[in-house]
Motif scaffolding. Structure first.
Motif, short mmCIF file in Angstrom:
data_model
loop_
_atom_site.label_atom_id
_atom_site.label_comp_id
_atom_site.label_asym_id
_atom_site.label_seq_id
_atom_site.Cartn_x
_atom_site.Cartn_y
_atom_site.Cartn_z
N TYR A 278 40.73 40.47 38.23
CA TYR A 278 41.10 39.46 37.24
C TYR A 278 42.59 39.16 37.37
O TYR A 278 43.38 40.00 37.80
CB TYR A 278 40.83 39.95 35.82
CG TYR A 278 39.38 40.00 35.42
CD1 TYR A 278 38.82 39.03 34.59
CD2 TYR A 278 38.55 41.04 35.87
CE1 TYR A 278 37.48 39.09 34.20
CE2 TYR A 278 37.21 41.11 35.49
CZ TYR A 278 36.69 40.12 34.66
OH TYR A 278 35.37 40.19 34.28
N ARG A 289 38.70 35.74 35.64
CA ARG A 289 37.99 36.50 36.68
C ARG A 289 38.12 35.80 38.03
O ARG A 289 37.91 34.60 38.16
CB ARG A 289 36.52 36.64 36.30
CG ARG A 289 35.70 37.51 37.25
CD ARG A 289 34.32 37.76 36.68
NE ARG A 289 33.46 38.45 37.64
CZ ARG A 289 32.21 38.82 37.40
NH1 ARG A 289 31.66 38.57 36.21
NH2 ARG A 289 31.50 39.44 38.32
N LEU A 290 38.50 36.58 39.06
CA LEU A 290 38.72 36.03 40.39
C LEU A 290 37.62 36.38 41.39
O LEU A 290 37.42 35.66 42.36
CB LEU A 290 40.06 36.51 40.96
CG LEU A 290 41.31 36.13 40.16
CD1 LEU A 290 42.56 36.63 40.87
CD2 LEU A 290 41.39 34.62 39.95
N THR A 291 36.94 37.50 41.19
CA THR A 291 35.82 37.85 42.07
C THR A 291 34.54 37.81 41.26
O THR A 291 34.52 38.12 40.07
CB THR A 291 36.00 39.24 42.70
OG1 THR A 291 36.16 40.23 41.66
CG2 THR A 291 37.22 39.26 43.60
N GLY A 328 41.13 32.93 43.69
CA GLY A 328 39.78 33.45 43.87
C GLY A 328 39.03 32.68 44.94
O GLY A 328 39.63 32.01 45.78
#
Length: 438
Positions: A278, A289-291, A328
């Motif tokens: 994150y 959230r990035l993943t 991301g």
């Protein structure tokens, strides 16, 4: 499924999982410790190319508590790029014009002279001059009026000046490191000079402290504390000792790392149920959230230009290092050395990636040249962890186990010169080399 506790705490196979949590003790008032009780320094190896230099004892140094010339010598030798030449007999200071032929005959390329004078207000005036022995040139000098407690800092600044004059690159000897120790049931977060001296306790706790991360400019440290019976991320002001809460979301909050501009952090949060990467604004707000995977994604860290994030994921079946854009999106695998690679550490100049990879059961420090993908193992040890680059990208500090003890080591990028900073007692873990101070 990967062991999240072991993985997220960046502990190698020999490390034990952490214990339960209670309230941490208050922040300490930065007591100065005798660093010689904590560290001893051993330099091993021979560099491929080194600058031969000499330094004479500073005139008047007997009145001071620190040997300025000796500290400068130790700094330069630790870099792996300098070789000390024994001085010619005779007294010199920064006002002298030395006869340089005898120094050339001894093989020195440069010469440091200076003096230490006690001032009326109790401070010391540390003066120095640097000579190019080969060309017979005066390279200039400076004066540092300092308190007795700042004598070592003055010596480190002289070493920085000498390093930059000779190599053309900034020296890192006046920067700082952070690391964690565990003695019995007590954990301490320390801030020390780059050579391990002048260690000061920033936090002490009966519960684990992990993942220290320097903010750009070196004024703050982020870290993870277990005092709330779960991992929580704090930011700590190094000068004042004050701290503020950064992340205490549902589940686990761990592995913080600052963006190059200092405006945001990336961290590992388990808001979704499993550990994911994150991004968070340093002034608060909802994390982004990035993943978006069902795997464990952890240990995020920005590239030097802030355009990419390196992180560790077990999405391919075992922990490996991946790279994605700072916003991301799709990620590409970066590490292929060994079947278990963790702890990515990009160099500040953007050329290198240090990481830990398990090869034939041994956790070893590796270095990747990012442009070519070429990977080199820098150690032959078996329990390395937590690499971190010096801010000039010329050395790496890491933790390891040596002769039955936890130890901090530095290495040159070719692995030829290693310095051991070994704790007199307890475990020494999680080193993080601070940035150039602003």
């Amino acid at each position: 499924m990967l062991d999240l506790t072991r993985f997220d705490l960046r502990l190698s196979a020999q490390r034990r999982t952490v214990l339960g949590a209670m309230a941490a003790l208050p922040l300490l008032a930065w007591p100065l410790r005798d660093a010689r009780a904590q560290f001893r320094v051993e330099v091993s190896g021979v560099g491929l190319t080194q600058f031969p230099f000499s330094a004479v004892s500073f005139r008047g140094n007997d009145a001071a508590s620190q040997d300025i010339a000796a500290i400068v010598r130790a700094d330069l030798e630790r870099s792996g790029q300098f070789r000390f030449v024994a001085p010619v007999r005779g007294g010199l200071d920064e006002t002298s014009r030395p006869e340089l032929a005898p120094w050339r005959d001894k093989g020195a390329d440069s010469l440091l002279t200076g003096s230490v004078t006690r001032l009326a207000d109790g401070r010391f005036d540390v003066r120095f001059r640097l000579w190019d022995v080969v060309r017979g040139q005066d390279l200039g000098g400076l004066s540092y009026p300092v308190s007795a407690q700042e004598l070592r800092l003055a010596a480190h600044r002289i070493a920085d000046h000498m390093y930059e004059k000779i190599t053309g690159e900034k020296g890192v000897f006046s920067t700082r490191i952070a690391y964690v120790t565990k003695v019995g049931p007590r954990y301490n977060l320390w801030v020390a000079d780059a050579d391990g001296e002048n260690a000061r306790a920033a936090l002490t706790s009966p519960e684990p402290i992990i993942s220290p991360s320097w903010a750009p400019g070196g004024s703050q440290l982020a870290y993870v504390s277990f005092e709330a019976r779960k991992p929580v991320i704090y930011a700590h002001d190094v000068a004042s000792g004050k701290r503020r809460l950064l992340a205490n979301f549902k589940g686990s909050n761990s592995a913080p790392a600052w963006s190059p501009d200092g405006r945001q952090l990336v961290a590992t949060l388990s808001l979704s149920g499993n550990a994911q990467v994150y991004a968070m604004d340093v002034n608060g707000g909802q994390p982004r959230r990035l993943t978006q995977t069902a795997s464990i994604d952890t240990e995020p860290v920005f590239s030097a230009d802030g355009k990419s994030i390196y992180f560790v994921s077990d999405r391919g079946g075992s922990p490996q290092i991946y790279r994605m854009g700072a916003q991301g999106g799709n990620a590409e695998r970066v590490s292929f050395a060994g079947n278990y690679s963790i702890s990515p550490a990009p160099s500040p100049d953007g050329r290198w990636l240090a990481f830990i990879s398990r090869v034939n059961g041994a956790f070893r420090l590796h270095l990747m040249e990012l442009a070519s993908g070429t990977v080199t193992a820098l150690t032959d040890s078996a329990a390395d962890e937590s690499p971190s680059f010096a801010p000039n990208s010329r050395m790496i500090i890491y933790a390891t186990r040596d002769k039955g003890q936890e130890a901090l080591m530095t290495t040159s990028l070719d692995g030829r010169i290693k310095t051991r900073l070994a704790g007199a007692q307890g475990d020494i873990r999680e080193p993080e080399w601070g940035p150039f101070l602003r």
